[in-house]
Structure formats: C-alpha cells, structure tokens
Design an enzyme around this catalytic site. Structure first.
Site, PDB file in Angstrom:
ATOM      1  N   GLY A  62       0.802  -1.210   0.000  1.00  0.00           N
ATOM      2  CA  GLY A  62       0.000   0.000   0.000  1.00  0.00           C
ATOM      3  C   GLY A  62       0.833   1.257   0.000  1.00  0.00           C
ATOM      4  O   GLY A  62       0.437   2.278  -0.565  1.00  0.00           O
ATOM      5  N   TYR A  63       2.004   1.195   0.633  1.00  0.00           N
ATOM      6  CA  TYR A  63       2.874   2.369   0.642  1.00  0.00           C
ATOM      7  C   TYR A  63       3.624   2.476  -0.681  1.00  0.00           C
ATOM      8  O   TYR A  63       3.555   3.493  -1.363  1.00  0.00           O
ATOM      9  CB  TYR A  63       3.871   2.304   1.806  1.00  0.00           C
ATOM     10  CG  TYR A  63       4.806   3.498   1.813  1.00  0.00           C
ATOM     11  CD1 TYR A  63       4.368   4.737   2.256  1.00  0.00           C
ATOM     12  CD2 TYR A  63       6.108   3.395   1.327  1.00  0.00           C
ATOM     13  CE1 TYR A  63       5.197   5.849   2.219  1.00  0.00           C
ATOM     14  CE2 TYR A  63       6.950   4.488   1.290  1.00  0.00           C
ATOM     15  CZ  TYR A  63       6.492   5.717   1.745  1.00  0.00           C
ATOM     16  OH  TYR A  63       7.328   6.811   1.689  1.00  0.00           O
ATOM     17  N   LYS A  65       3.389   1.230  -3.879  1.00  0.00           N
ATOM     18  CA  LYS A  65       2.532   0.504  -4.820  1.00  0.00           C
ATOM     19  C   LYS A  65       3.253   0.088  -6.097  1.00  0.00           C
ATOM     20  O   LYS A  65       2.969  -0.965  -6.672  1.00  0.00           O
ATOM     21  CB  LYS A  65       1.312   1.354  -5.177  1.00  0.00           C
ATOM     22  CG  LYS A  65       0.278   1.454  -4.053  1.00  0.00           C
ATOM     23  CD  LYS A  65      -0.904   2.293  -4.473  1.00  0.00           C
ATOM     24  CE  LYS A  65      -2.003   2.275  -3.428  1.00  0.00           C
ATOM     25  NZ  LYS A  65      -2.646   0.964  -3.288  1.00  0.00           N
ATOM     26  N   ASN A 110      -8.728   5.110   3.597  1.00  0.00           N
ATOM     27  CA  ASN A 110      -8.404   5.232   2.172  1.00  0.00           C
ATOM     28  C   ASN A 110      -9.426   4.472   1.343  1.00  0.00           C
ATOM     29  O   ASN A 110      -9.972   3.461   1.773  1.00  0.00           O
ATOM     30  CB  ASN A 110      -6.976   4.745   1.883  1.00  0.00           C
ATOM     31  CG  ASN A 110      -6.923   3.280   1.486  1.00  0.00           C
ATOM     32  OD1 ASN A 110      -7.172   2.927   0.323  1.00  0.00           O
ATOM     33  ND2 ASN A 110      -6.616   2.407   2.447  1.00  0.00           N
ATOM     34  N   LEU A 112      -8.503   4.106  -2.188  1.00  0.00           N
ATOM     35  CA  LEU A 112      -7.675   4.299  -3.377  1.00  0.00           C
ATOM     36  C   LEU A 112      -8.151   3.448  -4.547  1.00  0.00           C
ATOM     37  O   LEU A 112      -8.213   3.918  -5.678  1.00  0.00           O
ATOM     38  CB  LEU A 112      -6.217   3.980  -3.048  1.00  0.00           C
ATOM     39  CG  LEU A 112      -5.516   5.025  -2.170  1.00  0.00           C
ATOM     40  CD1 LEU A 112      -4.261   4.447  -1.545  1.00  0.00           C
ATOM     41  CD2 LEU A 112      -5.196   6.266  -2.976  1.00  0.00           C
ATOM     42  N   PHE A 114      -6.760   0.274  -5.673  1.00  0.00           N
ATOM     43  CA  PHE A 114      -5.689  -0.371  -6.445  1.00  0.00           C
ATOM     44  C   PHE A 114      -5.155   0.545  -7.556  1.00  0.00           C
ATOM     45  O   PHE A 114      -4.923   0.112  -8.691  1.00  0.00           O
ATOM     46  CB  PHE A 114      -6.167  -1.686  -7.063  1.00  0.00           C
ATOM     47  CG  PHE A 114      -6.309  -2.842  -6.110  1.00  0.00           C
ATOM     48  CD1 PHE A 114      -5.948  -2.746  -4.779  1.00  0.00           C
ATOM     49  CD2 PHE A 114      -6.825  -4.052  -6.553  1.00  0.00           C
ATOM     50  CE1 PHE A 114      -6.086  -3.822  -3.910  1.00  0.00           C
ATOM     51  CE2 PHE A 114      -6.968  -5.142  -5.695  1.00  0.00           C
ATOM     52  CZ  PHE A 114      -6.604  -5.020  -4.368  1.00  0.00           C
ATOM     53  N   ASN A 169      -3.947 -10.552  -2.664  1.00  0.00           N
ATOM     54  CA  ASN A 169      -4.783  -9.625  -1.896  1.00  0.00           C
ATOM     55  C   ASN A 169      -6.227  -9.741  -2.362  1.00  0.00           C
ATOM     56  O   ASN A 169      -6.586  -9.246  -3.429  1.00  0.00           O
ATOM     57  CB  ASN A 169      -4.267  -8.190  -2.080  1.00  0.00           C
ATOM     58  CG  ASN A 169      -5.043  -7.188  -1.253  1.00  0.00           C
ATOM     59  OD1 ASN A 169      -5.931  -7.548  -0.479  1.00  0.00           O
ATOM     60  ND2 ASN A 169      -4.710  -5.917  -1.419  1.00  0.00           N
ATOM     61  N   SER A 172      -9.120  -6.106  -0.017  1.00  0.00           N
ATOM     62  CA  SER A 172      -9.334  -4.663  -0.058  1.00  0.00           C
ATOM     63  C   SER A 172     -10.834  -4.377  -0.159  1.00  0.00           C
ATOM     64  O   SER A 172     -11.535  -5.006  -0.956  1.00  0.00           O
ATOM     65  CB  SER A 172      -8.626  -4.043  -1.265  1.00  0.00           C
ATOM     66  OG  SER A 172      -9.042  -2.696  -1.435  1.00  0.00           O
ATOM     67  N   ASN A 174     -12.009  -1.667  -1.358  1.00  0.00           N
ATOM     68  CA  ASN A 174     -12.164  -0.553  -2.293  1.00  0.00           C
ATOM     69  C   ASN A 174     -12.311  -0.959  -3.756  1.00  0.00           C
ATOM     70  O   ASN A 174     -12.405  -0.112  -4.633  1.00  0.00           O
ATOM     71  CB  ASN A 174     -10.986   0.415  -2.130  1.00  0.00           C
ATOM     72  CG  ASN A 174     -10.911   0.981  -0.728  1.00  0.00           C
ATOM     73  OD1 ASN A 174     -11.922   1.353  -0.163  1.00  0.00           O
ATOM     74  ND2 ASN A 174      -9.713   1.005  -0.163  1.00  0.00           N
ATOM     75  N   THR A 175     -12.300  -2.269  -4.023  1.00  0.00           N
ATOM     76  CA  THR A 175     -12.606  -2.790  -5.350  1.00  0.00           C
ATOM     77  C   THR A 175     -13.903  -3.583  -5.230  1.00  0.00           C
ATOM     78  O   THR A 175     -13.931  -4.612  -4.545  1.00  0.00           O
ATOM     79  CB  THR A 175     -11.480  -3.694  -5.888  1.00  0.00           C
ATOM     80  OG1 THR A 175     -10.293  -2.921  -6.051  1.00  0.00           O
ATOM     81  CG2 THR A 175     -11.870  -4.316  -7.219  1.00  0.00           C
ATOM     82  N   LYS A 214      -3.900 -12.621   1.832  1.00  0.00           N
ATOM     83  CA  LYS A 214      -4.237 -11.520   2.738  1.00  0.00           C
ATOM     84  C   LYS A 214      -5.748 -11.420   2.881  1.00  0.00           C
ATOM     85  O   LYS A 214      -6.470 -11.291   1.896  1.00  0.00           O
ATOM     86  CB  LYS A 214      -3.674 -10.194   2.225  1.00  0.00           C
ATOM     87  CG  LYS A 214      -3.822  -9.044   3.229  1.00  0.00           C
ATOM     88  CD  LYS A 214      -2.969  -7.863   2.826  1.00  0.00           C
ATOM     89  CE  LYS A 214      -2.990  -6.781   3.894  1.00  0.00           C
ATOM     90  NZ  LYS A 214      -2.065  -5.680   3.580  1.00  0.00           N
ATOM     91  N   ASN A 243      -6.251  -6.881   6.414  1.00  0.00           N
ATOM     92  CA  ASN A 243      -6.345  -5.654   5.647  1.00  0.00           C
ATOM     93  C   ASN A 243      -7.091  -4.598   6.465  1.00  0.00           C
ATOM     94  O   ASN A 243      -7.319  -4.764   7.660  1.00  0.00           O
ATOM     95  CB  ASN A 243      -7.068  -5.938   4.317  1.00  0.00           C
ATOM     96  CG  ASN A 243      -6.561  -5.062   3.184  1.00  0.00           C
ATOM     97  OD1 ASN A 243      -6.397  -3.862   3.345  1.00  0.00           O
ATOM     98  ND2 ASN A 243      -6.317  -5.660   2.029  1.00  0.00           N
TER      99      ASN A 243
END
Length: 361
Positions: A62-63, A65, A110, A112, A114, A169, A172, A174-175, A214, A243
């Site tokens: 995540g940091y 990417k 966040n 974001l 991906f 992963n 997340s 966010n997807t 994850k 996560n």
C-alpha cells in the site's frame, strides 16, 4: 532521525494526504531520508516459509505501490517489504480525494482502489533490485477484469523471477466484489489456480516462491472457518491478517469517520489482533501468520506475536511516527528479549493466544 521525523510530519501534514505520500516516496528516492539500519540481533531473525528474515518487522503493501523504493525502505530497518498491490493493467483507482487523516485517532481512511502503474512498470523496477533483498509482491485484479482469477495467475507468472514471496490480496474493501473471493468456493478456485501456476513456475525455474493470502478483518466466525479450511486444503505458505476495516467503532474524529473506505492505523489494532488469534487457533501452530493492523510500537508488535503472528507489518502508523519508527520498534523488540530473558522473539508466540482468540468479533 527523531528531529527529522518531527519536522517531516509537520511539513507533510501541510499537504493533502496523497500529495504528502508522493513527497515521502520522492524523499526516499533521492536519499533525503537517511538510512537507519536496525542493529542486527540474531534473537529477532525468523525463518518462515523457507525465507530467513533478519527481523520480524515488514512494511505492508500500500505504501510502495509501484516498487519505487523497496530497497530504501529496507534501509530504514525493515526486515522485509511488500510492493503493490499491482494489477495486470495500469489503473487510476477511485476519484480523489481518497485518503483521509484522522489525526485524533492516529488513523487513516483510504479508498484508493488499487491505483498503480501495472505489472510491466513494477517489473522493470524490481529487476534492478538486489536478488537477496526481501521484497514481496502483492498481486490483485483490475477493477474491470473479466476474469479476476486470471489476473492473479498473471501476477504469479509476471513476477516469479523477481519476487521473494507473493501475497494474493483478496481483502481490499475498495474494489467492488473483491472480498467475495473470500467465500469458500471462490477461494478454492482462486488458490487452486494461483498455486498451480506457482508449481509450473517452480518447475521451470527450480525455485519455489512462497504464496501468502491476505484476508479482511471484517469476517464472521463462519467466514474464518471457511478460510481456514480452504487454506489448509492447499499448499499455501501462510496468511496475512489483516487488511483495512469498514468498522468505525470507537473513533474520536467523527467528522471524517463517515468517509467511505478502509480504516487503518491504531484503531485497527484490537480487531485485527482478535482475528489473527482466532485464525491461529483454527489453522494450528505450523501455518505461518503475518499480523498487520495498528502496529505502532515494539509492544504492539510483540503483542501480535503473542497473539499468534510469526511476523508483523505496519504502514499507517508510520504516517504519524515518521521514518524512524521501524528502527525504534526493532530496538524495542531487542529490549523485550532482554527483559523476558528469551533466546528468540518467537518464544513469545501464542503466549496470549487465548486472551485474544476468546474475544468476540
């Protein structure tokens, strides 16, 4: 480093979080942030899934990417680092703004989605890294993918010769629909395909690269049962727990708590550690677990180990503590070994398993 961290935080916090993140990557690239290697301590070294980690602390995905600064992160004292999440094709991610600091809580939200430059760009950068650098590759699926499982398989094949380990992963928030891959049948199909690709690449290269999975912290007891059952039915090398969370329980910053996305940082510690311990109880003592979520100090890192982790990772807490955090944690873990009079930090593992695993989700 302490003064640099204080000044750096004040400076970076003048900018919106995503701009500040880009500035921190640039600072690591140019060497403005000095190396701060952790003092080698054999009591902290761990051999997990065939890999020897000089210490148990890693930088979570995540940091970095796009694999811009993996070796610079290792020079900050991390024992390993994980780039990504990377998807086969470059994608912009969700609309901005999409990162929010909850300063009162030492937390981040966040959404974001991906955002990354794709496989090809990350591959070229990783080719220039030292082969012995402990760099993992976190792989995911494009938002508009017609075959998400195929995207994970592509990640294995693309990065096989440069990754020291892989993380699939599927957690997340966010997807849209990504967490559906944690369902029993879907997870079985994913792991079957990913690990078959790994087996083919291992036969080709003569080198077997570990694969971790994850998972999310927002799981039911039944969901944890299903993941444990499927994980143990495949030659998976370990689980990363966990996560970001969709929960907003206990936040003081109520103004930004309503922002959509995954919450990370200190408020995630208890939830993620509870899920970690519950998963350790389910999978037994042999499957490696990496604990993530709210690690902000040597004591919180050690508590993850007491709850069942072999290794730990952090990211969001460094936003608030600065680049010296890794070195501070590693030094603190050495002092814990002194205090507890133990020959290896692994002696702490599972010593508070029941304390955490008996908690309700």
């Amino acid at each position: 480093m302490s003064l640099l961290s204080t000044l750096g935080r004040k400076g970076l916090f003048l900018f919106d979080p995503e701009t500040a993140h880009g500035m921190s990557i640039a600072a690591l690239k140019t060497g403005i942030v000095p190396a701060c290697p952790a003092k080698a301590d054999p009591r902290l070294a761990q051999t997990i899934a065939g890999l020897t980690f000089p210490n148990p602390l890693g930088m979570a995905a995540g940091y970095d990417k796009n694999a811009d600064v993996p070796e610079a992160l290792l020079r900050l004292g991390f024992g390993f680092t994980e780039i990504g999440t990377v998807t086969p094709r470059a994608q912009e991610g969700n609309p901005k703004p999409r990162i929010f600091r909850l300063v009162e809580d030492d937390a981040v939200i966040n959404r974001l989605g991906f955002n990354n430059a794709g496989h090809a760009a990350a591959l070229e950068r990783l080719k220039t890294c030292r082969r012995d650098a402990l760099i993992g590759v976190n792989i995911g699926a494009n938002k508009d993918s017609a075959d998400r499982v195929a995207d994970y398989v592509a990640g294995i094949r693309t990065f096989y010769d440069v990754a020291r380990y892989f993380t699939a992963n599927i957690s997340s928030p966010n997807t849209p629909g990504l967490r559906d891959l944690q369902a029993k049948d879907s997870l079985h199909a994913l792991l079957s395909a990913v690990l078959a690709a790994r087996a083919e690449e291992a036969a080709r290269s003569g080198r077997q690269v570990p694969v971790f999975l994850k998972i999310a912290p927002d799981l039911t007891e039944e969901g944890l049962d299903d993941i444990a059952e499927v994980a143990l039915a495949h030659p998976l090398d370990g689980l990363i727990v966990s996560n970001t969370t969709l929960s907003r329980e206990g936040l003081r910053d109520t103004r930004q708590a309503g922002e959509a996305g995954g919450l990370s940082g200190k408020p995630l510690f208890e939830k993620s550690t509870t899920v970690l311990a519950k998963m350790r109880r389910r999978v037994g003592e042999n499957l490696p677990l990496i604990g993530v979520g709210g690690v902000s100090s040597a004591e919180t890192a050690a508590e993850k180990i007491r709850a069942g982790a072999n290794l730990v990772q952090l990211y969001s807490c460094m936003v608030y503590a600065g680049p010296g955090l890794a070195g501070e944690i590693i030094g603190g873990l050495s002092r814990i070994c002194d205090r507890e009079q133990i020959a290896s930090i692994s002696a702490l593992r599972d010593t508070r398993l029941a304390h955490w695993a008996d908690r309700s989700l």
